[in-house]
Design a protein around this motif. Structure first.
Motif, PDB file in Angstrom:
ATOM      1  N   GLN A 185       0.802  -1.222   0.000  1.00 39.87           N
ATOM      2  CA  GLN A 185       0.000   0.000   0.000  1.00 39.87           C
ATOM      3  C   GLN A 185       0.838   1.277   0.000  1.00 39.87           C
ATOM      4  O   GLN A 185       0.438   2.288  -0.589  1.00 39.87           O
ATOM      5  CB  GLN A 185      -0.924  -0.001   1.215  1.00 39.87           C
ATOM      6  N   LYS A 186       1.992   1.235   0.661  1.00 43.60           N
ATOM      7  CA  LYS A 186       2.796   2.464   0.752  1.00 43.60           C
ATOM      8  C   LYS A 186       3.228   2.961  -0.618  1.00 43.60           C
ATOM      9  O   LYS A 186       3.408   4.166  -0.827  1.00 43.60           O
ATOM     10  CB  LYS A 186       4.013   2.223   1.643  1.00 43.60           C
TER      11      LYS A 186
ATOM     12  N   VAL B 233       0.950   5.599  -2.298  1.00 46.14           N
ATOM     13  CA  VAL B 233       0.819   6.948  -1.744  1.00 46.14           C
ATOM     14  C   VAL B 233       1.175   8.007  -2.782  1.00 46.14           C
ATOM     15  O   VAL B 233       0.737   9.159  -2.693  1.00 46.14           O
ATOM     16  CB  VAL B 233       1.700   7.085  -0.479  1.00 46.14           C
TER      17      VAL B 233
ATOM     18  N   LYS C 151      -1.181  10.693  -4.269  1.00 52.46           N
ATOM     19  CA  LYS C 151      -1.464  11.994  -3.661  1.00 52.46           C
ATOM     20  C   LYS C 151      -0.860  13.117  -4.501  1.00 52.46           C
ATOM     21  O   LYS C 151      -1.447  14.195  -4.646  1.00 52.46           O
ATOM     22  CB  LYS C 151      -0.916  12.050  -2.237  1.00 52.46           C
TER      23      LYS C 151
END
Length: 355
Positions: free
Chosen positions: A48-49, A52, A55
């Motif tokens: 999941q990281k 990021v 964004k």
């Protein structure tokens, strides 16, 4: 400007255009109704990281000079002529859309599929939701993954993890349901060259040794490095760490976990074995040739080995596909270009406004 392809490359192109030209306006097109490309559909669901980064892309989309045009396919909904009438420049950021073939007998047997199809399936890509991986997983105890990159590790890790571990990720619901019924017990990752030539990142490689549901297995004899490979390991930190991690796997005791992930080296595929469906994968043992500092080549030795497999996932790289109206280099699988400017043919003249 128009940018065709709303994956990472497309977004970085948009960002660069906005920074370079204060008066620029950019329309960002994508065939799918949602943006982010491989970040959405290629990154493993348990990483999941890595997602990021979207964004940053959201910030780009909020710029009033940018419009996202999803569910618009180049060549179907808009043509090169359409874009030429409405934009000063067009940037194509569509990526390499298909997998390279192995080019060996039996490659088209049922159960021999590109690893990226499996990745798209478990990530919920609209094109892949109906692929028949559920039935394949229910009837496959042995899986062979061909390739020594991070995609190979990703698919092996998803196959080896327990359903409980996967349920905590954003894996597609249909894939999670199918993996509950998986019969897979052994996943073997195979590379034609040695451990020093593998393209794993150390973090992903190390994760294999931390799997709750699977032991990791490495043959110490296949970790022996020739002069060129040893020089590569000495010159590159990542290569050295990978070799170190693999050595630690050899010493790591087996714990009798339900599944096993094996890493094999110096084996090149020569045939997919089976009648109607994959039953095994035949390899030829290789030796590595090349002097320190040179490209290390895998050369066949004439010694063969067949691994049992009911599912073969190919992860040996990608190639581009032709875009309607644009020149295409079939041999290299790319749009001919010079520093990004589209050419009218290999070694030809630039086509104005196309990148």
């Amino acid at each position: 400007m128009a940018v065709v392809g709303a994956g990472p490359a497309g977004f970085y192109a948009v960002e660069a255009l906005l920074k370079s030209h204060e008066t620029a306006s950019v329309d960002l097109f994508d065939r799918l109704p949602t943006p982010y490309g491989l970040v959405r559909f290629g990154v493993a669901p348990d990483h999941q990281k890595m997602k990021v980064v979207t964004k940053l892309y959201e910030r780009t989309l909020k710029d009033p000079r940018v419009r996202f045009r999803g569910n618009v396919a180049f060549g179907r909904d808009v043509t090169l002529e359409d874009l030429g009438r409405h934009y000063h420049a067009v940037v194509f950021a569509v990526g390499a859309a298909t997998d390279r073939r192995l080019g060996v007998p039996g490659e088209d047997l049922a159960g021999c599929v590109p690893a990226t199809d499996f990745v798209a399936w478990y990530n919920g890509h609209p094109d892949a939701c109906d692929h028949g991986f559920g039935a394949l997983l229910e009837t496959s105890t042995d899986v062979v993954v061909i390739g020594n990159g991070n995609v190979a590790i990703d698919v092996a890790r998803v196959l080896a993890k327990s359903v409980e571990e996967l349920a905590a990720t954003d894996i597609a619901d249909h894939a999670l349901e199918a993996l509950k019924r998986s019969a897979v017990r052994r996943v073997t990752i195979v590379g034609r060259r040695g451990p020093a030539e593998a393209k794993f990142t150390t973090k992903e490689l190390r994760e294999l040794g931390e799997l709750v549901n699977a032991d990791v297995e490495v043959d110490a004899a296949e970790l022996e490095l020739g002069p060129a490979s040893a020089a590569a390991a000495a010159a590159d930190v990542t290569t050295a760490k990978n070799v170190e991690v693999l050595g630690a796997f050899v010493r790591q005791p087996r714990q009798g976990k339900p599944r096993t992930v094996a890493l094999r080296f110096r084996l090149q595929p020569v045939e997919v074995v089976g009648e109607g469906r994959v039953a095994g994968m035949r390899f030829e043992r290789t030796r590595l040739e090349g002097e320190p500092g040179e490209y290390v080549r895998a050369v066949g030795t004439g010694e063969h080995e067949t691994l049992p497999a009911q599912l073969v996932l190919k992860s040996v790289g990608y190639t581009g596909v032709a875009l309607a109206g644009l020149p295409f280099d079939e041999r290299r699988g790319v749009v001919p270009n010079e520093r990004g400017r589209v050419l009218d043919g290999a070694g030809g003249a630039p086509l104005p406004g196309l990148y």
